[in-house]
Design a protein around this motif. Structure first.
Motif, PDB file in Angstrom:
ATOM      1  N   VAL A   2      70.910  59.239  17.153  1.00  0.00           N
ATOM      2  CA  VAL A   2      69.507  58.849  17.202  1.00  0.00           C
ATOM      3  C   VAL A   2      68.992  58.453  15.830  1.00  0.00           C
ATOM      4  CG1 VAL A   2      67.182  59.654  17.721  1.00  0.00           C
ATOM      5  CG2 VAL A   2      69.067  60.256  19.231  1.00  0.00           C
ATOM      6  N   GLN A   5      69.947  54.872  15.127  1.00  0.00           N
ATOM      7  CA  GLN A   5      69.243  53.924  15.971  1.00  0.00           C
ATOM      8  C   GLN A   5      67.793  53.771  15.571  1.00  0.00           C
ATOM      9  OE1 GLN A   5      69.905  55.634  19.804  1.00  0.00           O
ATOM     10  NE2 GLN A   5      71.755  54.457  20.145  1.00  0.00           N
ATOM     11  N   SER A   6      67.130  54.850  15.278  1.00  0.00           N
ATOM     12  CA  SER A   6      65.694  54.766  15.056  1.00  0.00           C
ATOM     13  C   SER A   6      65.293  54.472  13.619  1.00  0.00           C
ATOM     14  CB  SER A   6      65.023  56.068  15.505  1.00  0.00           C
ATOM     15  OG  SER A   6      65.457  57.144  14.709  1.00  0.00           O
ATOM     16  N   SER A   9      66.695  50.500  10.672  1.00  0.00           N
ATOM     17  CA  SER A   9      65.946  49.270  10.409  1.00  0.00           C
ATOM     18  C   SER A   9      65.054  49.416   9.186  1.00  0.00           C
ATOM     19  CB  SER A   9      65.097  48.898  11.625  1.00  0.00           C
ATOM     20  OG  SER A   9      64.117  49.880  11.863  1.00  0.00           O
ATOM     21  N   SER A 111      75.938  52.616  17.280  1.00  0.00           N
ATOM     22  CA  SER A 111      74.587  52.746  17.827  1.00  0.00           C
ATOM     23  C   SER A 111      74.078  51.429  18.394  1.00  0.00           C
ATOM     24  CB  SER A 111      73.619  53.249  16.755  1.00  0.00           C
ATOM     25  OG  SER A 111      73.971  54.545  16.375  1.00  0.00           O
ATOM     26  N   MET A 112      74.379  50.336  17.723  1.00  0.00           N
ATOM     27  CA  MET A 112      73.968  49.026  18.224  1.00  0.00           C
ATOM     28  C   MET A 112      74.666  48.711  19.545  1.00  0.00           C
ATOM     29  SD  MET A 112      71.586  48.033  16.338  1.00  0.00           S
ATOM     30  CE  MET A 112      71.359  46.368  16.915  1.00  0.00           C
ATOM     31  N   LYS A 114      75.636  50.942  21.746  1.00  0.00           N
ATOM     32  CA  LYS A 114      74.946  51.786  22.735  1.00  0.00           C
ATOM     33  C   LYS A 114      73.607  51.183  23.140  1.00  0.00           C
ATOM     34  CE  LYS A 114      76.489  56.506  21.942  1.00  0.00           C
ATOM     35  NZ  LYS A 114      76.047  57.831  21.459  1.00  0.00           N
ATOM     36  N   MET A 115      72.850  50.724  22.156  1.00  0.00           N
ATOM     37  CA  MET A 115      71.546  50.135  22.471  1.00  0.00           C
ATOM     38  C   MET A 115      71.697  48.879  23.312  1.00  0.00           C
ATOM     39  SD  MET A 115      69.343  50.712  18.999  1.00  0.00           S
ATOM     40  CE  MET A 115      67.985  49.736  19.607  1.00  0.00           C
ATOM     41  N   GLY A 116      72.756  48.117  23.082  1.00  0.00           N
ATOM     42  CA  GLY A 116      73.008  46.922  23.866  1.00  0.00           C
ATOM     43  C   GLY A 116      73.364  47.223  25.309  1.00  0.00           C
ATOM     44  N   GLN A 117      73.744  48.451  25.585  1.00  0.00           N
ATOM     45  CA  GLN A 117      74.104  48.849  26.941  1.00  0.00           C
ATOM     46  C   GLN A 117      72.932  49.440  27.722  1.00  0.00           C
ATOM     47  OE1 GLN A 117      77.355  51.452  25.955  1.00  0.00           O
ATOM     48  NE2 GLN A 117      78.837  49.784  25.900  1.00  0.00           N
ATOM     49  N   LEU A 118      71.785  49.554  27.086  1.00  0.00           N
ATOM     50  CA  LEU A 118      70.611  50.081  27.777  1.00  0.00           C
ATOM     51  C   LEU A 118      70.101  49.053  28.776  1.00  0.00           C
ATOM     52  CD1 LEU A 118      68.606  51.602  24.779  1.00  0.00           C
ATOM     53  CD2 LEU A 118      69.903  52.846  26.507  1.00  0.00           C
ATOM     54  N   VAL A 120      67.254  47.096  30.247  1.00  0.00           N
ATOM     55  CA  VAL A 120      65.915  46.701  29.826  1.00  0.00           C
ATOM     56  C   VAL A 120      65.058  46.500  31.059  1.00  0.00           C
ATOM     57  CG1 VAL A 120      64.561  44.946  28.616  1.00  0.00           C
ATOM     58  CG2 VAL A 120      66.811  45.611  27.750  1.00  0.00           C
TER      59      VAL A 120
END
Length: 158
Positions: A2, A5-6, A9, A111-112, A114-118, A120
């Motif tokens: 986490v 990911q958070s 940036s 992490s990127m 994983k986020m791409g697998q969310l 939307v």
């Protein structure tokens, strides 16, 4: 992770003074490094100034692990950032990213992925937020359904 990911940036970007001046005025946050506080007071001379500053003072235009080095040195811009290092549950992660840029890069890549697998939410299932960190209130409901569920849009996505 986490944290990656958070917060990663924050290695590149700007912040408005009003997002962190509560750490400077009326009293300086004791978890903030004194030299950082003095620099920020020069950029943001009052609590309600409209100025901005870089989120990563060490390498403001380079993606790097310096954000985490800043946290170890009590130079987190936001309270929530500095808390990552101050909290015993996340301190070791921050320290490991500060000590090992390759580890940070590897974890960022994972992490990127994983986020791409969310999944939307789109159309009437999603929400376009006026402020990304806060759900829309009723007076921003016009943003909730900006994306229409028409067949033409769906076919363009296939």
């Amino acid at each position: 992770m986490v944290i990656v990911q958070s917060r990663s940036s924050y290695t590149i970007g700007l912040s408005h003074c009003t997002s962190f001046t509560d750490r400077l005025y009326p009293n300086q946050d004791p978890t903030m490094d004194d030299s950082l506080a003095e620099d920020l007071k020069g950029i943001c001379p009052t609590a309600n100034t409209t100025a901005t500053t870089m989120m990563d003072i060490r390498t403001p235009n380079k993606f790097a692990n310096k954000y985490y080095i800043g946290l170890v040195n009590r130079q987190g811009l936001f309270t929530s950032d500095q808390d990552l290092y101050m909290d015993s549950r996340t301190r070791d992660i921050v320290t490991s990213f500060a000590d090992d840029q390759t580890l940070f890069f590897d974890q960022f890549a994972l992490s990127m992925i994983k986020m791409g697998q969310l999944s939307v939410l789109t159309g009437r299932k999603g929400e376009v937020r006026a402020n990304c960190s806060i759900r829309n209130s009723d007076n921003h409901s016009y943003l909730t359904y900006m994306v229409e569920d028409d067949e033409e849009s769906k076919s363009e996505l296939r």
